[in-house]
Each structure stands twice: as C-alpha cells, then as structure tokens.
Design a protein around this motif. Sequence first.
Motif, short mmCIF file in Angstrom:
data_model
loop_
_atom_site.label_atom_id
_atom_site.label_comp_id
_atom_site.label_asym_id
_atom_site.label_seq_id
_atom_site.Cartn_x
_atom_site.Cartn_y
_atom_site.Cartn_z
N PHE A 282 0.84 -1.21 0.00
CA PHE A 282 0.00 0.00 0.00
C PHE A 282 0.87 1.25 0.00
N LEU A 283 0.53 2.19 -0.86
CA LEU A 283 1.22 3.47 -0.94
C LEU A 283 0.24 4.57 -0.61
N SER A 284 0.69 5.59 0.12
CA SER A 284 -0.20 6.73 0.35
C SER A 284 0.62 8.00 0.53
N LEU A 285 -0.04 9.12 0.27
CA LEU A 285 0.59 10.43 0.39
C LEU A 285 -0.41 11.37 1.06
N ALA A 286 -0.03 11.93 2.20
CA ALA A 286 -0.95 12.80 2.92
C ALA A 286 -0.23 14.06 3.40
N LYS A 287 -1.00 15.13 3.57
CA LYS A 287 -0.48 16.39 4.10
C LYS A 287 -0.72 16.36 5.59
N VAL A 288 0.33 16.50 6.39
CA VAL A 288 0.20 16.52 7.85
C VAL A 288 0.88 17.79 8.33
N GLY A 289 0.08 18.79 8.66
CA GLY A 289 0.63 20.10 9.05
C GLY A 289 1.38 20.70 7.87
N ASN A 290 2.65 21.03 8.10
CA ASN A 290 3.46 21.62 7.01
C ASN A 290 4.40 20.59 6.40
N GLN A 291 4.00 19.31 6.52
CA GLN A 291 4.84 18.24 5.98
C GLN A 291 4.05 17.29 5.08
N ALA A 292 4.78 16.69 4.16
CA ALA A 292 4.22 15.62 3.33
C ALA A 292 4.61 14.30 4.00
N ARG A 293 3.65 13.38 4.11
CA ARG A 293 3.95 12.06 4.67
C ARG A 293 3.67 11.00 3.61
N ILE A 294 4.73 10.29 3.21
CA ILE A 294 4.59 9.19 2.24
C ILE A 294 4.70 7.90 3.03
N VAL A 295 3.74 7.01 2.84
CA VAL A 295 3.77 5.73 3.56
C VAL A 295 3.80 4.58 2.56
N CYS A 296 4.70 3.63 2.82
CA CYS A 296 4.76 2.39 2.03
C CYS A 296 4.63 1.23 3.02
N ARG A 297 3.53 0.50 2.91
CA ARG A 297 3.24 -0.59 3.86
C ARG A 297 3.08 -1.90 3.11
N ASP A 298 3.63 -2.97 3.67
CA ASP A 298 3.47 -4.28 3.01
C ASP A 298 2.91 -5.30 3.99
N THR A 299 2.47 -6.43 3.43
CA THR A 299 1.94 -7.52 4.25
C THR A 299 2.93 -8.68 4.28
N GLY A 300 4.21 -8.31 4.22
CA GLY A 300 5.27 -9.32 4.21
C GLY A 300 5.56 -9.90 5.58
N PRO A 301 6.70 -10.60 5.73
CA PRO A 301 7.01 -11.31 6.97
C PRO A 301 7.43 -10.41 8.13
N GLY A 302 7.66 -9.13 7.85
CA GLY A 302 8.10 -8.22 8.91
C GLY A 302 9.59 -8.34 9.17
N ILE A 303 10.10 -7.44 9.97
CA ILE A 303 11.54 -7.41 10.28
C ILE A 303 11.69 -7.68 11.78
N PRO A 304 12.56 -8.61 12.17
CA PRO A 304 12.75 -8.90 13.60
C PRO A 304 13.17 -7.65 14.37
N ALA A 305 12.69 -7.54 15.62
CA ALA A 305 12.95 -6.36 16.46
C ALA A 305 14.45 -6.07 16.59
N GLU A 306 15.26 -7.13 16.68
CA GLU A 306 16.71 -6.91 16.87
C GLU A 306 17.38 -6.34 15.61
#
Length: 198
Positions: free
Chosen positions: A113-137
């Motif tokens: 998923f890709l998205s682009l939103a205006k948050v205050g005086n900033q642009a926020r681009i988000v790239c989200r996947d449904t993959g295996p994730g990254i280990p905390a360490e």
Amino acid sequence: NVDLMRRMKRFDEESLTSIDQEAGRLTRLVGGLLLLAQAESGKLPLTFRPVELDILITEVFQEMRVIAGDKVRVHLNEIDQMLVSGDRDRLKQVLINLVANAIQYTPQNGDVFLSLAKVGNQARIVCRDTGPGIPAEDLPHIFERFYRAEKSRTRGKSTGFGLGLSITKWIVEHHGGRIEVNSKEGQGTTFAIWLPLV
C-alpha cells in the motif's frame, strides 16, 4: 564459467545467463558504493526544484504495479496534491527502492500500500506491506550499509547488498526530511517518509 567455456571451446545458455546476472549484480554493487562515496564526500549533486509529489507517487505506483505483475497487488490508498522542493530523480529513486523492497519481500498474493498525505506543514509518504516483517533486533540497523535482516528476509538471487536503505536515508535527510520504520514479525512492515512542504 568463462574458464570452463574456454577449455570446452563452446558456450551454453545457462553459463551465459549466469555471467550476465553476476555482471549485473557487480554493476549494481559498484554503482551503489559510488553513490554512497559521492554522498559522503559531498560530491553527489542534488538539484532542487519544485516537485509535485502526487504526480511523482502516481508515476511510481504505475511503474511498480507492472513490476509486481501477478505476484502482489500494489494499491494507491490516499493521495493529496502537494509540492516539495527536491531532486525529482533522487526522490523517485527513494520511492522505487521502498516499493521494490516491499514487492520483493511480500509473499505471493500479498499487498503493498502506498499513500501520500499532508500533515501540518509536511508531506507524509507511507509504504506498507503484508510481508514477513523485520525482527525487532534487526530494526535499529536496517539503514546501515551492508546490513540485511536475513532471518525473516531470506536471501535469494534477487536480494540486494544492503545499500538501498542507506542511500534512501541519505537522500531523505538531505531533503530536510526523515524516514521511519515500523515492523512486527508476521505483520508486515511500514516505512514513512516525512518531507517539508514548499
């Protein structure tokens, strides 16, 4: 492979393909290292002009949907019109790198998923996947050069060198922005880029 072909006095398709792939890998590795060396020595020029982020992200979305093919579905969730001051080619490189990583590590029939939103005086681009994730360490280290979270992201022929996210971070920060990552094993990964608006 080359030695073998010389000795046998003939060549086969498999060996040629292997040589071609390895030459390509080395070219990408050298290119990435040169880019980082230039960046760190202050010799990587960034040409700042007004960039319409919504047009850029739509362009990346269309290109990456083709690359994803039948493997994963790429979605453009939310998009606002906005302008940032930046180097369009380098910003595009950042987006392509993030989406390509998401496609690579998301299993068959997953979603990006890709998205682009205006948050205050900033642009926020988000790239989200449904993959295996990254280990905390691994999370604190993923922007370090040559670092690869190999436990959950198994290494294959198409795996990179651990340079892409280092380059991405450098480009974002030199645009006065920041990049954040959120991930849980088994629940996918979310990258967020914040850039100042014009």
